[in-house]
Write an enzyme that holds these catalytic residues in place. Structure first.
Site, short mmCIF file in Angstrom:
data_model
loop_
_atom_site.label_atom_id
_atom_site.label_comp_id
_atom_site.label_asym_id
_atom_site.label_seq_id
_atom_site.Cartn_x
_atom_site.Cartn_y
_atom_site.Cartn_z
N HIS A 1 -49.06 -55.27 -99.77
CA HIS A 1 -49.74 -55.20 -98.52
C HIS A 1 -49.57 -53.75 -98.09
O HIS A 1 -48.51 -53.35 -98.26
CB HIS A 1 -49.44 -56.21 -97.47
CG HIS A 1 -49.51 -57.66 -98.13
ND1 HIS A 1 -50.88 -58.17 -98.15
CD2 HIS A 1 -48.69 -58.59 -98.30
CE1 HIS A 1 -50.43 -59.38 -98.53
NE2 HIS A 1 -49.33 -59.42 -98.79
N ALA B 1 -26.06 -62.16 -107.59
CA ALA B 1 -26.98 -63.07 -106.98
C ALA B 1 -27.17 -62.77 -105.23
O ALA B 1 -26.68 -62.31 -104.76
CB ALA B 1 -26.52 -64.44 -107.03
N THR C 1 -33.14 -51.76 -103.53
CA THR C 1 -34.09 -50.95 -103.20
C THR C 1 -33.98 -49.61 -103.78
O THR C 1 -34.83 -48.84 -103.50
CB THR C 1 -34.25 -50.82 -101.41
OG1 THR C 1 -32.96 -50.44 -101.46
CG2 THR C 1 -34.42 -52.09 -100.99
#
Lengths: 196, 194
Positions: B105, B164, B169
């Protein structure tokens, strides 16, 4: 308002609860989403127009629970667990496996269960998601989360506070990591260009 | 070769024609391809002896290409691909690991409102604003823990370990271990071959 009790495509085959209103042009994947729905409010769930509520979304509402969803919203498998009120305004985009929960969110009530079992005390704070907000995959919005217009919540972020309009928040605990629009009031100078 | 020997109970001849599968693979369920929309040739290439278990889904846009190297194990990866995701050899991706080469998006609020309208029931998804993509590379011998999320543009170096629930990023150097949200370095480099 399309108030028919059976969805034409529903594999689960149960009628929608009577206090659910689906707006014109909106799509709900199945009545399975009400498996843990116990809202006794006059309107437990109201969905506006042209919104899509897709596979895996659950409305786990207690007797006092109320959820309002606006127009042109997309919810891909959101779990909403509340005995209070959750408001999602127009144009919201929710990625997969998002959870919105207040202190009601303990073990869900099964079908036909619940008589004599008291709802746990719930938070007094509503969860409000203003217009044009985007929530990333696996984010968690807890009681007290108020997401301002145009804001973005990053993937797997955990939010229980007020996010200003047009802010981008990410991390656990979530922090403001940027802005989607210059704010023109001095706030944008603060970490405006920082990345997660 | 009897295809059913390598595909559990079903015949993977019903897979999309632009999926290439190597020798000795095991693909547990064809539902993994329910959202496979790639029109690339090939759209998905799977090496030899790769195992793809039930919870894995290939959510590939028409423009997306995915490659998986030999001897890798996809336990429950969600691969969201609009350009390119390349997974090396002997990689293990655990339950609910999400790898995305795109945000899917727009960040800009006005474009995003348009995106929400086009994407809604009755809207025309072909009129959505263009996606911003950046390929993801997972090099050989990487392990990714349960529920970790790998975002666009990330390269996981050879032998890296992702804890986990981590949200990655930025690039992870070869042999490094990272964890947390956002993911941070948790211990010094250990060579994969040590």
């Amino acid at each position: 308002m399309n108030n028919s009790t059976l969805l034409p495509h529903d594999w689960f085959g149960k009628p929608l609860p009577p206090n659910v209103l689906l707006g014109e042009g909106s799509w709900l994947y199945s009545s399975f989403s009400f498996l843990h729905f116990r809202s006794e409010r006059p309107c437990g769930l109201r969905v506006g127009r042209n919104s899509g509520i897709y596979s895996g979304t659950f409305f786990n509402l207690g007797p006092e629970g109320e959820v309002e969803i606006g127009d042109y919203c997309t919810l891909v498998g959101v779990i909403l667990s509340t005995n209070r009120r959750v408001v999602i305004e127009d144009y919201a985009l929710f990625a997969h496996e998002v959870v919105i929960a207040d202190s009601f969110a303990d073990i869900p009530f099964g079908p036909g269960e619940g008589e004599g079992r008291r709802a746990p005390p719930t938070s007094q704070t509503e969860v409000i998601i203003r217009e044009n907000v985007w929530i990333g995959a696996r984010a968690v919005l807890l009681s007290g989360a108020r997401i301002g217009e145009g804001a973005i919540v990053g993937a797997a972020a955990v939010v229980d506070f007020e996010v200003p309009p047009y802010a981008i928040v990410a991390g656990n605990p979530a922090k403001i990591v940027g802005w989607t629009r210059p704010r023109g009031n001095g706030i944008e100078s603060e970490r405006a260009s920082s990345k997660p | 070769m009897d295809l059913r020997e390598i595909t559990g109970a079903w015949d993977h001849a019903s897979l999309p024609a632009n999926v290439r599968v190597g020798e000795g693979c095991y693909l547990e369920r064809k539902e993994s391809f329910a959202r496979f929309r790639s029109i690339c040739e090939p759209g998905l290439t799977i090496g030899d002896r790769v195992k793809v278990y039930t919870w894995t889904t290939f959510n590939v846009e028409p423009s997306g290409r995915v490659e998986v190297g030999d001897d890798s194990i996809l336990v429950g990866a969600v691969l969201m691909c609009a350009e390119r995701i390349r997974i090396g050899k002997r990689v293990i991706l655990s339950y609910h690991v999400t790898i995305a080469d795109c945000d899917f998006h727009p960040l800009d609020p006005d474009l995003r409102k348009e995106d929400a309208i086009r994407n809604a029931p009755g809207g025309d998804p072909n009129q959505r604003p263009p996606l911003v993509t950046s390929p993801v590379v997972v090099e050989d011998d990487v392990w990714v823990g349960i529920g970790a999320i790998i975002l666009k543009g990330v390269r996981l170096g050879r032998g890296a370990r992702v804890g986990a629930g981590a949200v990655v990023t930025s690039d992870v150097p070869p042999g490094a271990s990272v964890a947390g949200n956002p993911a941070k370095w948790v211990r010094p480099e250990v060579r994969a071959d040590e």
